[in-house]
Write a protein that holds these residues in place. Sequence first.
Motif, PDB file in Angstrom:
ATOM      1  N   PHE A 188       0.798  -1.226   0.000  1.00 20.66           N
ATOM      2  CA  PHE A 188       0.000   0.000   0.000  1.00 20.66           C
ATOM      3  C   PHE A 188       0.836   1.284   0.000  1.00 20.66           C
ATOM      4  O   PHE A 188       0.345   2.333  -0.443  1.00 20.66           O
ATOM      5  CB  PHE A 188      -0.984   0.011   1.181  1.00 20.66           C
ATOM      6  N   PRO A 189       2.140   1.281   0.469  1.00 17.22           N
ATOM      7  CA  PRO A 189       2.905   2.529   0.394  1.00 17.22           C
ATOM      8  C   PRO A 189       3.203   3.000  -1.035  1.00 17.22           C
ATOM      9  O   PRO A 189       3.616   4.143  -1.239  1.00 17.22           O
ATOM     10  CB  PRO A 189       4.215   2.192   1.131  1.00 17.22           C
ATOM     11  N   ILE A 190       3.011   2.111  -2.026  1.00 19.33           N
ATOM     12  CA  ILE A 190       3.319   2.488  -3.401  1.00 19.33           C
ATOM     13  C   ILE A 190       2.150   3.313  -3.939  1.00 19.33           C
ATOM     14  O   ILE A 190       1.141   2.776  -4.424  1.00 19.33           O
ATOM     15  CB  ILE A 190       3.567   1.241  -4.277  1.00 19.33           C
ATOM     16  N   LYS A 191       2.298   4.633  -3.881  1.00 16.08           N
ATOM     17  CA  LYS A 191       1.224   5.548  -4.246  1.00 16.08           C
ATOM     18  C   LYS A 191       1.191   5.800  -5.752  1.00 16.08           C
ATOM     19  O   LYS A 191       2.088   5.407  -6.498  1.00 16.08           O
ATOM     20  CB  LYS A 191       1.382   6.870  -3.491  1.00 16.08           C
ATOM     21  N   LYS A 192       0.132   6.493  -6.171  1.00 18.70           N
ATOM     22  CA  LYS A 192      -0.110   6.705  -7.601  1.00 18.70           C
ATOM     23  C   LYS A 192       1.043   7.446  -8.267  1.00 18.70           C
ATOM     24  O   LYS A 192       1.427   7.123  -9.407  1.00 18.70           O
ATOM     25  CB  LYS A 192      -1.415   7.484  -7.788  1.00 18.70           C
ATOM     26  N   LYS A 193       1.622   8.421  -7.597  1.00 22.18           N
ATOM     27  CA  LYS A 193       2.722   9.183  -8.185  1.00 22.18           C
ATOM     28  C   LYS A 193       3.892   8.275  -8.530  1.00 22.18           C
ATOM     29  O   LYS A 193       4.485   8.373  -9.620  1.00 22.18           O
ATOM     30  CB  LYS A 193       3.178  10.280  -7.215  1.00 22.18           C
ATOM     31  N   LEU A 194       4.244   7.374  -7.619  1.00 20.06           N
ATOM     32  CA  LEU A 194       5.349   6.458  -7.861  1.00 20.06           C
ATOM     33  C   LEU A 194       4.990   5.458  -8.954  1.00 20.06           C
ATOM     34  O   LEU A 194       5.822   5.132  -9.812  1.00 20.06           O
ATOM     35  CB  LEU A 194       5.710   5.724  -6.565  1.00 20.06           C
ATOM     36  N   ARG A 195       3.750   4.988  -8.943  1.00 24.42           N
ATOM     37  CA  ARG A 195       3.331   4.045  -9.987  1.00 24.42           C
ATOM     38  C   ARG A 195       3.420   4.692 -11.365  1.00 24.42           C
ATOM     39  O   ARG A 195       3.890   4.074 -12.333  1.00 24.42           O
ATOM     40  CB  ARG A 195       1.902   3.562  -9.719  1.00 24.42           C
ATOM     41  N   ASN A 196       2.993   5.938 -11.464  1.00 29.18           N
ATOM     42  CA  ASN A 196       3.064   6.651 -12.744  1.00 29.18           C
ATOM     43  C   ASN A 196       4.512   6.856 -13.181  1.00 29.18           C
ATOM     44  O   ASN A 196       4.838   6.787 -14.374  1.00 29.18           O
ATOM     45  CB  ASN A 196       2.353   7.996 -12.647  1.00 29.18           C
ATOM     46  N   GLU A 197       5.382   7.093 -12.198  1.00 23.59           N
ATOM     47  CA  GLU A 197       6.802   7.262 -12.513  1.00 23.59           C
ATOM     48  C   GLU A 197       7.389   5.973 -13.073  1.00 23.59           C
ATOM     49  O   GLU A 197       8.151   5.989 -14.047  1.00 23.59           O
ATOM     50  CB  GLU A 197       7.558   7.691 -11.256  1.00 23.59           C
ATOM     51  N   LEU A 198       7.044   4.858 -12.461  1.00 21.74           N
ATOM     52  CA  LEU A 198       7.522   3.565 -12.954  1.00 21.74           C
ATOM     53  C   LEU A 198       7.022   3.316 -14.377  1.00 21.74           C
ATOM     54  O   LEU A 198       7.783   2.890 -15.256  1.00 21.74           O
ATOM     55  CB  LEU A 198       7.057   2.447 -12.023  1.00 21.74           C
ATOM     56  N   LYS A 199       5.747   3.586 -14.600  1.00 21.17           N
ATOM     57  CA  LYS A 199       5.165   3.361 -15.926  1.00 21.17           C
ATOM     58  C   LYS A 199       5.773   4.289 -16.972  1.00 21.17           C
ATOM     59  O   LYS A 199       5.960   3.892 -18.127  1.00 21.17           O
ATOM     60  CB  LYS A 199       3.648   3.548 -15.854  1.00 21.17           C
ATOM     61  N   SER A 200       6.101   5.506 -16.564  1.00 24.44           N
ATOM     62  CA  SER A 200       6.690   6.458 -17.517  1.00 24.44           C
ATOM     63  C   SER A 200       8.066   6.015 -17.994  1.00 24.44           C
ATOM     64  O   SER A 200       8.520   6.426 -19.063  1.00 24.44           O
ATOM     65  CB  SER A 200       6.783   7.848 -16.873  1.00 24.44           C
TER      66      SER A 200
END
Length: 400
Positions: free
Chosen positions: A109-121
């Motif tokens: 759960f600590p993996i927030k949307k901002k970090l997920r978007n960064e990984l995907k980018s």
Amino acid sequence: MKIFIVLALIFLLLILWLSFDFSFGRKRQIKGLKPLNSPLRESHMDMFTKGPELFEEYFSELQKAKHHIHIQFYIVKDDKISQKFFSILKAKAVEGIEVRLLLDRMGSFPIKKKLRNELKSHGIEFSFSNKIKLPFLFYSLQARNHRKVTVIDGKVGYVGGFNIGKEYVNQDKKLNPWRDYHLKITGEGVADLQREFLSDWAYELGNDLLANMDYFPLLAKGKVQHKLVPSKGAYLEETFSALIHQAKSSIFIGTPYFIPSPQLVNDLSKAMNRGVTLTILVPKITDHLLVKEASYPYLRKLLKNGAHVYEFLNGFYHAKTMIIDDEICDIGTANFDRRSLFINYEMNCYIFDHSFIKEVLDVIQLDLQNSMPLTLEALNKPDPQRTVKEWIARWFVPLL
């Protein structure tokens, strides 16, 4: 008085809803599941027990990837070591390496949307597994993907108890040092890890890559005979029971949470009655509320029957292992508890190689030397606080 009646009715309705949700949610999860007859494999194996050593090797192998990296973890934190992990994955994705990352929705759960978007980018394909969803919200909240599996280029695999976070590299004050067992596999068995990862990936994203042979290169045999056994909230109890029934002389169980089913307690008691020595290793300190207190009724019963129980003193013991007669060794992600037996997705490795099991036994002997016997007298000594916690824990056993 009316307010009390209303509150009581609300509480009763809540309990009924939770019971209904959990019961039918579980029925839906296990519907259609069948016992898996896993094939025997021969691979090369290394076991890691210390986080810093594991992650030095693990990160090095990630950096060597030439075609793809497939990773699933129960827990990945957003801390210093996690950022190093993400940096390696982002760099590999930028190189053109396929990177797929599957993390449990609750555990990570600590993996927030901002970090997920960064990984995907950066080109990383990311998904949460076991998302919370209707109609069985409470059960889907409980049913976790507890696997920790990595496959690199279809040739190198990892499975075991370590997740990604500071505690796993001995940077947590309370849980330091962290003791765990994790396997590195090269050889035939990697294909089974790959197959299960891609099955989970297809379930979550609808992207079925199982027929793509790019992910299944030819693999050489190793010296260690084994089988990889996945479970999805069903049939793990039967598998453990069958192993216990095979025992002729000794059973060793190492687990951070000892909350077995009545069937397994009965199996262990019967094994001791026929002369089998039972040794159980659990941690002295705990990382979750009530798990120790939940274990005490089962440990009392087994101690009365002659079991040897030890509490690990040198940090936090998180390993998941069972050894039967020094001939069969289980190392994997499943704890000896109700959650792993009946709810979680797990991955276990049953090893049949005598020389490798000898190495594991040497590690266990060292861990027992860093432990203290837990006696029946100590558990029966009057302790009002412990008694209250045990009473509360009994209500939550199915979820522990």
